[in-house]
Design a protein around this motif. Structure first.
Motif, mmCIF file in Angstrom:
data_model
loop_
_atom_site.group_PDB
_atom_site.id
_atom_site.type_symbol
_atom_site.label_atom_id
_atom_site.label_comp_id
_atom_site.label_asym_id
_atom_site.label_seq_id
_atom_site.Cartn_x
_atom_site.Cartn_y
_atom_site.Cartn_z
ATOM 1 N N LYS A 57 0.851 -1.187 0.000
ATOM 2 C CA LYS A 57 0.000 0.000 0.000
ATOM 3 C C LYS A 57 0.893 1.245 0.000
ATOM 4 C CE LYS A 57 -4.067 1.766 2.327
ATOM 5 N NZ LYS A 57 -5.026 1.555 3.403
ATOM 6 N N SER A 58 0.555 2.232 -0.780
ATOM 7 C CA SER A 58 1.287 3.498 -0.901
ATOM 8 C C SER A 58 2.630 3.368 -1.611
ATOM 9 C CB SER A 58 1.507 4.146 0.471
ATOM 10 O OG SER A 58 0.280 4.352 1.128
ATOM 11 N N ALA A 59 2.850 2.282 -2.346
ATOM 12 C CA ALA A 59 4.115 2.112 -3.085
ATOM 13 C C ALA A 59 4.230 3.176 -4.170
ATOM 14 C CB ALA A 59 4.187 0.719 -3.697
ATOM 15 N N GLU A 60 5.375 3.797 -4.247
ATOM 16 C CA GLU A 60 5.694 4.791 -5.272
ATOM 17 C C GLU A 60 7.002 4.357 -5.935
ATOM 18 O OE1 GLU A 60 4.020 7.589 -6.155
ATOM 19 O OE2 GLU A 60 2.415 7.249 -4.702
ATOM 20 N N ILE A 61 6.957 4.131 -7.246
ATOM 21 C CA ILE A 61 8.146 3.714 -7.987
ATOM 22 C C ILE A 61 8.203 4.521 -9.281
ATOM 23 C CG2 ILE A 61 9.396 1.797 -9.069
ATOM 24 C CD1 ILE A 61 7.590 -0.093 -7.359
ATOM 25 N N HIS A 65 1.383 2.639 -16.852
ATOM 26 C CA HIS A 65 0.044 2.044 -16.886
ATOM 27 C C HIS A 65 -0.002 0.726 -16.102
ATOM 28 C CE1 HIS A 65 -0.870 5.065 -19.859
ATOM 29 N NE2 HIS A 65 0.162 4.658 -20.586
ATOM 30 N N ASN A 66 1.135 0.337 -15.572
ATOM 31 C CA ASN A 66 1.243 -0.953 -14.901
ATOM 32 C C ASN A 66 2.132 -0.824 -13.656
ATOM 33 O OD1 ASN A 66 1.009 -3.692 -14.423
ATOM 34 N ND2 ASN A 66 2.621 -4.249 -15.847
ATOM 35 N N GLY A 67 1.794 0.128 -12.781
ATOM 36 C CA GLY A 67 2.442 0.198 -11.485
ATOM 37 C C GLY A 67 3.413 1.340 -11.252
ATOM 38 N N LEU A 68 4.031 1.869 -12.298
ATOM 39 C CA LEU A 68 4.999 2.942 -12.090
ATOM 40 C C LEU A 68 4.302 4.299 -12.070
ATOM 41 C CD1 LEU A 68 7.961 1.877 -14.414
ATOM 42 C CD2 LEU A 68 7.632 1.381 -11.985
ATOM 43 N N GLU A 101 3.374 8.113 -12.975
ATOM 44 C CA GLU A 101 3.151 8.778 -14.254
ATOM 45 C C GLU A 101 4.442 9.428 -14.748
ATOM 46 O OE1 GLU A 101 0.459 12.404 -16.048
ATOM 47 O OE2 GLU A 101 -0.278 11.299 -14.295
ATOM 48 N N GLY A 102 4.710 9.274 -16.034
ATOM 49 C CA GLY A 102 5.901 9.850 -16.643
ATOM 50 C C GLY A 102 7.125 8.946 -16.588
ATOM 51 N N SER A 103 6.990 7.790 -15.941
ATOM 52 C CA SER A 103 8.117 6.863 -15.851
ATOM 53 C C SER A 103 8.403 6.218 -17.201
ATOM 54 C CB SER A 103 7.824 5.746 -14.842
ATOM 55 O OG SER A 103 7.850 6.230 -13.531
ATOM 56 N N ASP A 104 9.668 5.897 -17.417
ATOM 57 C CA ASP A 104 10.042 5.084 -18.567
ATOM 58 C C ASP A 104 9.683 3.639 -18.251
ATOM 59 O OD1 ASP A 104 11.300 7.014 -20.356
ATOM 60 O OD2 ASP A 104 12.823 7.207 -18.795
ATOM 61 N N GLU A 105 9.412 2.866 -19.280
ATOM 62 C CA GLU A 105 9.067 1.474 -19.019
ATOM 63 C C GLU A 105 10.332 0.660 -18.758
ATOM 64 O OE1 GLU A 105 7.453 -0.761 -22.459
ATOM 65 O OE2 GLU A 105 7.829 1.088 -23.542
ATOM 66 N N VAL A 106 10.151 -0.415 -18.021
ATOM 67 C CA VAL A 106 11.266 -1.290 -17.684
ATOM 68 C C VAL A 106 10.775 -2.728 -17.704
ATOM 69 C CG1 VAL A 106 10.885 -1.117 -15.190
ATOM 70 C CG2 VAL A 106 13.140 -1.709 -16.037
ATOM 71 N N ILE A 107 11.627 -3.626 -18.159
ATOM 72 C CA ILE A 107 11.354 -5.059 -18.117
ATOM 73 C C ILE A 107 12.467 -5.696 -17.311
ATOM 74 C CG2 ILE A 107 11.156 -7.196 -19.452
ATOM 75 C CD1 ILE A 107 10.099 -5.435 -21.779
ATOM 76 N N ILE A 108 12.089 -6.462 -16.315
ATOM 77 C CA ILE A 108 13.045 -7.214 -15.502
ATOM 78 C C ILE A 108 12.851 -8.672 -15.887
ATOM 79 C CG2 ILE A 108 13.826 -7.767 -13.176
ATOM 80 C CD1 ILE A 108 12.297 -5.189 -12.269
ATOM 81 N N GLU A 109 13.904 -9.311 -16.401
ATOM 82 C CA GLU A 109 13.781 -10.659 -16.953
ATOM 83 C C GLU A 109 14.753 -11.616 -16.278
ATOM 84 O OE1 GLU A 109 13.826 -12.790 -21.331
ATOM 85 O OE2 GLU A 109 14.927 -10.938 -21.060
ATOM 86 N N LYS A 110 14.276 -12.822 -16.022
ATOM 87 C CA LYS A 110 15.141 -13.860 -15.483
ATOM 88 C C LYS A 110 15.811 -14.594 -16.644
ATOM 89 C CE LYS A 110 15.708 -17.895 -12.687
ATOM 90 N NZ LYS A 110 15.091 -18.899 -11.854
#
Length: 80
Positions: free
Chosen positions: A7-11, A53-56, A58-67
């Motif tokens: 709750k209240s996560a900001e990333i 649009h998926n947790g970050l 507004e204005g964030s660049d997208e990121v993919i974290i891959e295993k």
């Protein structure tokens, strides 16, 4: 993979020059830690896709974290 958001996560993620900067509050860091922990137990190729649009924030660049498996990434050799 079941992602649990604190709750209240900001990333936020931004790219400055050639550097990725991840900024987060305590709850955001805990959320990222949980995501990465879950990802570490998954299969090679599994990934987490984050954008504004998926947790970050507004204005964030997208990121993919891959295993990946170690043998899949020769660029990841440890520097001595």
């Amino acid at each position: 993979m079941n992602i649990r958001w604190e709750k209240s996560a900001e990333i936020s993620v931004r790219i400055e020059d050639d550097t990725v900067v991840i900024s987060a509050n305590r709850e955001g860091l805990l959320t990222l830690a949980d995501m990465i922990g879950d990802l570490s137990e998954s299969f090679s190729g599994d990934h987490i896709h984050l954008d504004e649009h998926n947790g970050l924030n507004e204005g964030s660049d997208e990121v993919i974290i891959e295993k990946i498996c170690a043998h899949q990434a020769p660029f990841m050799k440890k520097k001595v």
